[in-house]
Design an enzyme around this catalytic site. Structure first.
Site, PDB file in Angstrom:
ATOM      1  N   ASP A  13       0.947  -0.443  -0.308  1.00 59.27           N
ATOM      2  CA  ASP A  13       0.022   0.029  -0.168  1.00 59.27           C
ATOM      3  C   ASP A  13       1.257   1.187   0.130  1.00 59.27           C
ATOM      4  O   ASP A  13       0.118   2.692   0.525  1.00 59.27           O
ATOM      5  CB  ASP A  13      -1.522   0.313   0.944  1.00 59.27           C
ATOM      6  N   LYS A  16       2.372   2.471  -5.013  1.00 58.58           N
ATOM      7  CA  LYS A  16       3.319   2.023  -6.126  1.00 58.58           C
ATOM      8  C   LYS A  16       2.832   2.344  -7.436  1.00 58.58           C
ATOM      9  O   LYS A  16       3.680   2.708  -8.418  1.00 58.58           O
ATOM     10  CB  LYS A  16       3.521   0.623  -5.958  1.00 58.58           C
ATOM     11  N   GLY A  40      -3.764  -3.972  -5.179  1.00 52.46           N
ATOM     12  CA  GLY A  40      -4.668  -3.143  -5.295  1.00 52.46           C
ATOM     13  C   GLY A  40      -4.008  -1.839  -5.516  1.00 52.46           C
ATOM     14  O   GLY A  40      -3.449  -1.221  -4.458  1.00 52.46           O
ATOM     15  N   HIS A  41      -3.343  -1.421  -6.951  1.00 50.00           N
ATOM     16  CA  HIS A  41      -3.041  -0.344  -7.628  1.00 50.00           C
ATOM     17  C   HIS A  41      -3.587   0.841  -7.774  1.00 50.00           C
ATOM     18  O   HIS A  41      -4.158   0.066  -8.723  1.00 50.00           O
ATOM     19  CB  HIS A  41      -2.077  -0.237  -7.983  1.00 50.00           C
ATOM     20  N   GLN A 224       2.807  -5.675  -3.781  1.00 56.64           N
ATOM     21  CA  GLN A 224       2.459  -5.531  -2.505  1.00 56.64           C
ATOM     22  C   GLN A 224       3.549  -5.450  -1.427  1.00 56.64           C
ATOM     23  O   GLN A 224       4.353  -4.194  -2.094  1.00 56.64           O
ATOM     24  CB  GLN A 224       2.623  -7.307  -1.377  1.00 56.64           C
TER      25      GLN A 224
END
Length: 428
Positions: A13, A16, A40-41, A224
């Site tokens: 988180d 990225k 989750g980007h 991650q």
């Protein structure tokens, strides 16, 4: 041409997706090398928020090729939903999205196995996202998995049935109450497989090799964070893949001597989702403020993130393991308004002061030792130049650069791609 890497240095988180989106104009190819839809980007531009789970974060740039590498595990159902959203936004993904034949596929029964395993752990659960990631990687290492390339074989449905049947027998072993309708899940799965098969499958290691030979620029995108790495993270509260720089080599088929810049992304403070040790975690008003101002909720799970001060001991460790050459500090704007900031610069570990990350950082063994800094009151979100940054923030950055011995070349002051401040010339 060397392959540059972009990695998270904390428990995920870190932001990225935003930085990949910002840097994509410098690259011909953006390649995801590990993880799956547990990622989750989040990207924000033109007033809209976009969340990607498996598709590389360069997909919104017309000139970039986006490759899902062999180290990634793909859930066809979630993948299809991502594609549907891209189509709604007018993104022509078919011309720019490539899938490695060696990437493994998440089956519906992988997700059911994940849920059964987590439920059986009770209070000892690890905080899985229940996306089937772990069981899929277990099948990969157990040499049972189904890969994207298998979809081109005449007997792939037989392979699917054999593995799904095996999974169902394993689910019964856990002796937990998991209700499901596999036939219903399979209907959605096989529809999604049709969409996946309409995309271009490639032998990705050969593709990357030829791209390097022809002088194309490549950015490898991790998911991650380093502290969730299966080998070097806070085991067992980790993910199931190698999130560090070494994972880019195995997740794309890139030789170690072809790695160029290693961009490390970190927040100006620290967050963690799910279970596991977190030495600098805050349970007071400061922690609540970080979570509220930073909108700290998981892009994939929606779970609230645990918040704490920056852990420099853990950050140094991540930089060392990855060979980081440039740092990007995210969410500096969230710390505006704190009169005093703290950075953990050492641990009291079993009564001894240490400066490295030990084998076990559970609270009974580790107590953070802090260095305090003056905070700043200025709102950073409208700033666009490094010269505008407040003195106290620059002192904070200077201290981190000195301790880490790595330049901080980007400071993010908001979620939008425009809210990105470059400190000097970015080397790539």
């Amino acid at each position: 041409m060397a392959v540059d890497l972009l990695l998270g240095l904390q428990w995920g988180d870190e932001g990225k997706g935003k930085i990949v989106d910002v840097l994509t104009s410098n690259y011909n190819i953006i390649a995801r090398f590990q993880g799956g839809p547990n990622a989750g980007h989040t990207l924000v531009f033109n007033g809209k928020k976009h969340v990607l789970h498996t598709i590389p974060s360069g997909i919104f740039h017309d000139d970039a090729t986006n490759l899902v590498g062999n180290g990634v595990v793909i859930d066809p159902v979630i993948f299809k939903k991502e594609l549907d959203k891209l189509e709604e936004q007018g993104v022509d993904y078919r011309k720019s999205l490539l899938i490695s034949r060696k990437a493994h596929i998440i089956l519906p029964t992988h997700r059911l196995l994940d849920a059964a395993s987590e439920a059986a752990k009770g209070k000892a659960k690890i905080g899985s996202t229940l996306k089937g990631i772990g069981p899929t990687y277990m099948d990969k290492t157990g040499r049972n998995g189904i890969r994207v390339g298998d979809l081109e074989l005449s007997d792939w449905k037989t392979r699917y049935r054999n593995l799904a049947d095996k999974h169902e027998s394993m689910i019964s072993y856990y002796n937990v109450d998991i209700e499901y309708d596999l036939a219903d899940l399979e209907t959605e799965f096989f529809e999604a497989i049709k969409v996946l098969k309409s995309l271009k499958f490639i032998d990705s290691e050969e593709y990357i090799y030829q791209a390097q030979k022809s002088g194309q620029t490549i950015l490898a995108e991790g998911a991650q964070g380093s502290l969730l790495d299966i080998d070097f993270g806070t085991y067992p509260f980790v993910t199931s893949s190698n999130t560090t720089a070494a994972g880019a080599c195995t997740g794309l088929g890139v030789s170690p001597n072809k790695i160029g810049e290693v961009f490390g992304i970190f927040k100006a403070y620290t967050t963690r989702v799910g279970s596991g040790p977190f030495p600098t975690e805050l349970f007071d008003k400061d922690g609540e403020t970080m979570g509220r101002v930073g909108n700290e909720f998981g892009a994939t799970t929606g779970r609230s993130r645990r918040c704490g001060w920056l852990d420099l001991v853990a950050l140094k460790y991540a930089c060392q393991v990855n060979g980081v050459t440039q740092l990007m500090m995210m969410k500096g704007d969230v710390l505006s308004g704190f009169k005093t900031l703290k950075v953990c610069t050492a641990y009291k570990y079993k009564g001894e002061e240490i400066y490295h990350l030990p084998y076990n950082i559970e609270p009974e063994n580790v107590e953070p030792i802090y260095t305090e800094f003056n905070g700043w009151a200025e709102d950073l979100t409208a700033m666009s130049d490094a010269a505008q940054l407040p003195k106290a923030l620059n002192e904070y950055i200077d201290f981190l650069e000195k301790e880490l011995e790595i330049p901080i070349t980007i400071v993010s002051v908001g979620p939008d791609r425009k809210q990105t401040i470059f400190r000097g010339e970015l080397v790539s």
